[in-house]
Design a protein around this motif. Structure first.
Motif, mmCIF file in Angstrom:
data_model
loop_
_atom_site.group_PDB
_atom_site.id
_atom_site.type_symbol
_atom_site.label_atom_id
_atom_site.label_comp_id
_atom_site.label_asym_id
_atom_site.label_seq_id
_atom_site.Cartn_x
_atom_site.Cartn_y
_atom_site.Cartn_z
ATOM 1 N N VAL A 65 22.129 -14.691 11.028
ATOM 2 C CA VAL A 65 20.911 -15.361 12.132
ATOM 3 C C VAL A 65 21.901 -14.659 13.599
ATOM 4 C CG1 VAL A 65 20.888 -17.500 12.995
ATOM 5 C CG2 VAL A 65 21.109 -16.796 10.752
ATOM 6 N N GLU A 66 22.818 -14.598 14.002
ATOM 7 C CA GLU A 66 23.832 -14.213 15.381
ATOM 8 C C GLU A 66 22.197 -12.561 15.782
ATOM 9 O OE1 GLU A 66 27.569 -16.143 16.604
ATOM 10 O OE2 GLU A 66 27.952 -14.476 15.425
ATOM 11 N N ASP A 67 22.637 -12.252 14.638
ATOM 12 C CA ASP A 67 21.991 -10.452 14.569
ATOM 13 C C ASP A 67 20.966 -10.629 14.751
ATOM 14 O OD1 ASP A 67 22.450 -7.646 14.726
ATOM 15 O OD2 ASP A 67 20.868 -7.991 13.354
ATOM 16 N N LEU A 68 20.168 -11.733 14.068
ATOM 17 C CA LEU A 68 17.995 -11.929 14.711
ATOM 18 C C LEU A 68 18.471 -12.524 16.018
ATOM 19 C CD1 LEU A 68 16.959 -13.559 11.492
ATOM 20 C CD2 LEU A 68 16.579 -11.043 12.361
ATOM 21 N N LEU A 69 19.297 -13.042 16.207
ATOM 22 C CA LEU A 69 19.113 -14.085 17.805
ATOM 23 C C LEU A 69 19.464 -12.604 18.852
ATOM 24 C CD1 LEU A 69 21.275 -17.286 17.345
ATOM 25 C CD2 LEU A 69 18.403 -17.534 17.631
ATOM 26 N N ARG A 70 20.202 -12.075 18.398
ATOM 27 C CA ARG A 70 20.361 -10.954 19.702
ATOM 28 C C ARG A 70 19.408 -9.699 20.274
ATOM 29 N NH1 ARG A 70 25.932 -11.173 17.866
ATOM 30 N NH2 ARG A 70 25.432 -9.750 16.368
ATOM 31 N N LEU A 71 19.146 -9.545 18.520
ATOM 32 C CA LEU A 71 17.783 -8.811 18.472
ATOM 33 C C LEU A 71 16.320 -9.228 19.545
ATOM 34 C CD1 LEU A 71 16.950 -5.824 17.130
ATOM 35 C CD2 LEU A 71 15.874 -7.036 15.463
ATOM 36 N N ALA A 72 16.017 -10.362 19.192
ATOM 37 C CA ALA A 72 14.964 -11.223 19.281
ATOM 38 C C ALA A 72 15.319 -11.882 20.815
ATOM 39 C CB ALA A 72 14.824 -12.789 18.861
ATOM 40 N N ALA A 73 16.358 -11.111 22.094
ATOM 41 C CA ALA A 73 16.153 -11.440 22.845
ATOM 42 C C ALA A 73 16.016 -9.591 23.739
ATOM 43 C CB ALA A 73 17.502 -11.359 23.444
ATOM 44 N N HIS A 74 16.693 -8.965 22.882
ATOM 45 C CA HIS A 74 15.610 -7.973 23.178
ATOM 46 C C HIS A 74 13.550 -7.431 23.058
ATOM 47 C CE1 HIS A 74 20.356 -6.099 23.833
ATOM 48 N NE2 HIS A 74 20.250 -6.062 22.334
ATOM 49 N N HIS A 75 13.915 -7.886 22.001
ATOM 50 C CA HIS A 75 11.931 -8.863 21.717
ATOM 51 C C HIS A 75 11.245 -9.120 22.690
ATOM 52 C CE1 HIS A 75 8.556 -7.736 18.473
ATOM 53 N NE2 HIS A 75 8.311 -9.176 19.036
ATOM 54 N N ARG A 76 11.992 -10.300 23.284
ATOM 55 C CA ARG A 76 11.437 -10.707 24.457
ATOM 56 C C ARG A 76 11.338 -10.059 25.814
ATOM 57 N NH1 ARG A 76 12.107 -13.584 28.678
ATOM 58 N NH2 ARG A 76 10.288 -15.328 29.040
ATOM 59 N N THR A 77 12.056 -8.997 25.951
ATOM 60 C CA THR A 77 12.100 -8.278 27.092
ATOM 61 C C THR A 77 10.660 -7.323 27.001
ATOM 62 O OG1 THR A 77 14.161 -7.933 27.428
ATOM 63 C CG2 THR A 77 12.837 -6.626 28.141
#
Length: 739
Positions: A318-330
């Motif tokens: 879940v933490e990895d998904l959250l970090r990846l989502a921050a990049h995806h938002r960019t």
């Protein structure tokens, strides 16, 4: 309301649109489907049709129907229904019928025209058409389309009407790309008889509205994203509230970037595909299909592959998904407009061109420890590479829909997962670059089936010149959905002005006129005002336009230091100039070489952050010179799917067979190569017999398989259609539908 009062029936489209007209309740009247929605529906229809055709099952009674979902209606009278739910699909289908009708009229396919008329309109009194989908504000737009008349959206038109007009133009472009004359009757028959919807008949409008609310009450349903979150957090067993709050924040952030409620699901699909799906060469892409269809079920089935065994595994996931989502938002933000300062402009370009698969490629390369800077650098390399691949396929006349890149995306994802550093990504993608000097531009031209791609090339060329002259990059305006910029032909469609003194014949004139080098982008108002003016007259007015057009104006190069620097920096002294008294052939060659050189600069691997292929000298700092060593044409990544291409592959016709056609009192010739590509005497190539025939005839439509003929060994002069039909009768050629 008694349960027994609600009835359900299955309708094919012929029954659905041929038996009644539909009025729409006020809360359903806004047409809001996006370009992606319409593109997906049309693509799905053609894919289903082509699959059945390849299997030889188009006319089988047991051929599976294509289900388009349910709709809710109230039967007001025998021939009038109120449509409570389903307007988006009904409107899109009605537009599809109208554009198929226009094509069938142009192709003189009377039986098809008759079938489509019955599902488009119910003729009323006088000249007014009663369309099957009866909405007053659409009347003028639909009637103009039906009668093939010009139409401009009124200045005060609603967003719904504007969107209807845009989606109508999109459908026209899609049909130009996907539909050939030979297959229009088969496709229409299948569409009307094998595409079905289930109608839920409500006894009254009030009950219909309650059914509508029930079917669309999203608050009562758990989405696949909700189900994934529930599964993951139920197994974490610590800090659930904290992770839940972070998850909710992630969803809100992703949704807000483009006001897209489906953004979280799109992100999860891309994340799972990029990091965990089995996409090896021996895999049949089942993982990709399952993730797309039901990602929550795929996560549960593949928990071991994801590494979900202990509670800590779920927490880290879940933490990895959250970090990846921050990049995806960019990266989602970068899809909204070009960001040259961050190197992410190609992310916008790929999104504009419908290459949604870029997100899975980008996420595959991002590691959990990557900083924002490193993530952006990797994203820029991948987006630049994909854009470069897209351009190569445009110039090779290859299909460039999202699905046409799937095999490349699936092949590269596992390799990108192993790229730790930015340099690793650059090294991998550099090895994938095609070896080309953009020589295809010499004869590349606008056809009926590639207008969007030509527009894109012109937008990039125009923006490169404008920024090189120190002006603002407005490529987002060039590519905008409102189409405020239009493609301008330097030479008006008046062959009598140029034949025979300037061009040998009308066919060559039409082929030259469509070449990329003698096309520019102009604002819609200017494009309309120049109308049919000869080049000698309108080039004086080009001085106020963008640099790519303005350079044609007399004396534009005088007192323009920025222009002189740009010319020197790009080595285009002999090509970026006014044409003076140049012949049409000289103008086409000069401008074509100019565009080739500009393309070499725009998509120079060094400019994209990649290593040039072996075509370039190891220490070279510049693109190849004006006359590079001639290269063999780049091999096609996939065979053409036209009937003619299948005939060539099966040896029905030999490579370099001469094609002939009679038109305008003379005989015209062409050749067809082993790939099924037709070449006219002018050197212009066509992947469609229809498109080649249109250029010869100067008409909007042409049934290419009936137009082109060959002389057989026994001296018979047969159309390609007759040759194909004989081969099928002899068992030498299957009956597969082609494109």
């Amino acid at each position: 309301m008694a349960a027994g009062a609600i009835q359900g029936d299955t309708f094919d489209l012929k029954e659905l649109f041929g038996q009644a007209r539909y009025h729409i309740e006020y809360y359903q009247r806004e047409y809001a489907w996006s370009a992606e929605d319409v593109g997906t529906l049309v693509e799905d229809l053609f894919e289903a049709f082509e699959t059945l055709a390849r299997q030889g099952r188009l006319h089988h009674r047991d051929a599976e129907a294509f289900f388009l979902g349910p709709f809710v209606y109230v039967q007001q009278s025998r021939s009038l229904r109120f449509l409570v739910d389903g307007q988006q699909r009904f409107t899109t289908l009605h537009l599809l019928f109208l554009h198929l009708y226009r094509a069938a009229v142009d192709w003189a396919q009377r039986d098809v025209v008759s079938k489509l008329e019955r599902v488009i309109t119910d003729f009323g009194h006088g000249d007014r058409l009663l369309f099957r989908l009866d909405i007053d504000e659409r009347q003028d737009a639909l009637e103009a389309l039906y009668r093939d008349r010009p139409y401009e959206v009124p200045a005060q038109a609603s967003l719904s009407l504007r969107n209807l007009h845009e989606r109508s133009r999109q459908i026209a472009d899609l049909l130009e790309t996907r539909l050939e004359a030979e297959h229009c009757p088969l496709f229409v028959d299948w569409l009307l008889s094998k595409v079905v919807m289930v109608g839920i008949r409500a006894p009254s409008r009030d009950s219909g509205f309650r059914i509508f609310e029930s079917m669309n009450d999203r608050g009562a349903r758990l989405t696949p994203v909700d189900l994934v979150k529930s599964f993951l957090l139920s197994n974490v067993r610590r800090d659930e509230e904290k992770l839940n709050e972070q998850w909710r924040h992630m969803l809100a952030e992703l949704t807000s970037v483009r006001d897209d409620t489906d953004a979280p699901r799109t992100f999860l699909k891309a994340a799972l595909l990029s990091r965990y799906a089995d996409l090896g060469e021996d895999n049949d892409t089942a993982d990709g299909q399952e993730i797309d269809a039901a990602l929550h079920i795929w996560v549960r089935k593949n928990r071991d592959r994801i590494g979900l065994r202990q509670p800590d595994d779920y927490f880290r996931f879940v933490e990895d998904l959250l970090r990846l989502a921050a990049h995806h938002r960019t990266f989602l933000q970068a899809c909204k407009r070009p960001y040259p300062d961050q190197g992410l402009s190609a992310v916008y370009y790929n999104d504009t061109n419908g290459l949604s698969s870029q997100m899975a490629l980008i996420l595959a390369a991002i590691q959990s420890h990557d900083t924002d800077t490193h993530a952006k650098q990797k994203a820029a390399l991948i987006a630049n590479f994909l854009d470069r691949l897209y351009v190569e396929r445009i110039l090779n006349d290859e299909p460039v829909q999202t699905k046409d890149f799937q095999s490349d995306v699936y092949r590269l994802i596992p390799r990108l997962r192993n790229c730790t550093a930015v340099a690793d990504v650059a090294e991998l993608l550099s090895a994938e670059l095609p070896e080309t000097a953009f020589e295809q531009i010499a004869t590349f031209g606008m056809r009926g089936n590639n207008k969007a791609q030509v527009r894109y090339l012109l937008a990039r060329l125009t923006a490169y010149v404008e920024t090189g002259l120190g002006r603002t990059d407005i490529s987002a305006g060039y590519l905008g959905a409102e189409r405020s910029w239009q493609i301008e032909h330097l030479y008006a469609n008046h062959p009598e002005r140029h034949v025979p003194h300037d061009a040998p014949d009308e066919v060559t004139f039409r082929a030259w006129r469509a070449r990329l080098g003698v096309l520019v982008l102009l604002r819609q108002s200017d494009n309309a005002s120049y109308n049919d003016l000869p080049l000698e007259t309108k080039r004086h007015r080009y001085a106020r336009e963008n640099g790519l057009a303005a350079i044609l104006a007399p004396d534009y190069r005088k007192n323009h230091p920025a222009l002189r620097r740009f010319i020197a920096d790009n080595d285009i002294e002999r090509h970026f100039r006014e044409l003076g008294h140049a012949t049409m052939e000289q103008a086409v060659e000069t401008r074509g070489e100019l565009y080739r050189r500009l393309c070499l600069r725009i998509w120079d691997p060094r400019r994209l952050g990649l290593r040039p292929p072996a075509l370039r000298a190891p220490n070279s700092q510049a693109p190849p010179p004006a006359a590079p060593t001639r290269l063999a044409p780049a091999p096609r990544r996939r065979p053409l799917r036209t009937d003619l291409a299948r005939m060539m592959r099966e040896g029905i016709l030999a490579a370099d067979t001469q094609l002939e056609a009679d038109h305008g009192g003379r005989r015209h010739t062409a050749t067809v190569d082993a790939d099924g590509v037709i070449t006219l005497p002018s050197g212009d190539t066509f992947t469609s017999a229809d498109e080649a025939g249109k250029t010869v005839c100067g008409t909007r439509r042409c049934t290419g398989m009936a137009f082109w003929h060959v002389t057989t060994g026994d001296g018979q002069w047969l159309s390609l259609r007759e040759v194909r039909n004989r081969a099928q009768e002899q068992g030498r050629l299957g009956t597969a539908r082609s494109r």
